[in-house]
Design an enzyme around this catalytic site. Structure first.
Site, PDB file in Angstrom:
ATOM      1  N   GLU A  18       0.828  -1.327  -0.059  1.00 20.17           N
ATOM      2  CA  GLU A  18      -0.058   0.071  -0.091  1.00 20.17           C
ATOM      3  C   GLU A  18       0.800   1.198  -0.030  1.00 20.17           C
ATOM      4  O   GLU A  18       0.506   2.145  -0.862  1.00 20.17           O
ATOM      5  CB  GLU A  18      -0.998  -0.099   1.208  1.00 20.17           C
ATOM      6  CG  GLU A  18      -1.800  -0.951   1.459  1.00 20.17           C
ATOM      7  CD  GLU A  18      -1.347  -2.217   2.470  1.00 20.17           C
ATOM      8  OE1 GLU A  18      -1.849  -2.755   3.343  1.00 20.17           O
ATOM      9  OE2 GLU A  18      -0.066  -2.486   2.054  1.00 20.17           O
ATOM     10  N   CYS A  50      -0.188   1.668   7.629  1.00 23.32           N
ATOM     11  CA  CYS A  50      -0.615   1.837   6.059  1.00 23.32           C
ATOM     12  C   CYS A  50      -2.055   2.364   6.124  1.00 23.32           C
ATOM     13  O   CYS A  50      -2.618   3.416   5.204  1.00 23.32           O
ATOM     14  CB  CYS A  50      -0.788   0.410   5.326  1.00 23.32           C
ATOM     15  SG  CYS A  50       0.897  -0.060   5.015  1.00 23.32           S
TER      16      CYS A  50
END
Length: 160
Positions: free
Chosen positions: A82, A120
């Site tokens: 990500e 993330c």
């Protein structure tokens, strides 16, 4: 006549292809950021540019030290999928976009019940991404509205 692939699984299949570039010995993850049905960026988990990858070293520090999955990410050489996708895109393109995430066990190739870690999640929020779609198994996936993470603010904190 065959049935057309639904868009969620189509983009998850692309994330599944992206994860084939992963250099982690434990888990392979692929991420794809989509805005207005266009790919904005992709990312997979691996060491930062210029650093040796675990597959090149032949070992995983976290695995050798029995560090459980989901813990002590600061000891990992890899940048998460990500994060790599977010780094590769400009913020204006990500506003209101959807991030698709797929993960597999590096040894077995089995689908992992993917979910973004707390770091993330914070990057996804700051990037302006609106939804996260995670592959769960086969064609099964979950859809999370990023606004839910904001309403459950304590889930983004690191627990001691």
């Amino acid at each position: 006549m065959s049935q057309r692939r639904d868009k969620q699984n189509y983009y998850l299949d692309i994330a599944d292809t992206v994860l084939e570039r992963s250099t982690c010995l434990r888990r392979h993850y692929g991420a794809v950021i989509i805005s207005n049905d266009e790919i904005i960026a992709t990312g997979y988990n691996g060491a930062p540019r210029g650093r040796k990858n675990c597959i090149d070293l032949g070992y995983c520090f976290r695995e050798e030290n029995n560090i459980a999955a989901g813990q002590r990410y600061e000891l990992c050489r890899a940048v998460h999928a990500e994060a790599n996708a977010i780094i590769s895109a400009d913020r204006r393109s990500m506003l209101g976009s959807t991030l698709y995430l797929s993960g597999r066990d590096a040894k077995t190739g089995e689908v992992i019940n993917s979910e973004s870690c707390s770091m993330c999640k914070r990057m996804i929020i700051n990037a302006g991404i609106s939804r996260v779609v995670c592959r769960r198994a086969g064609d099964v996936y979950s859809v999370t509205e990023v606004s839910e993470w904001l309403s459950q603010d304590d889930t983004l904190a690191v627990k001691a």
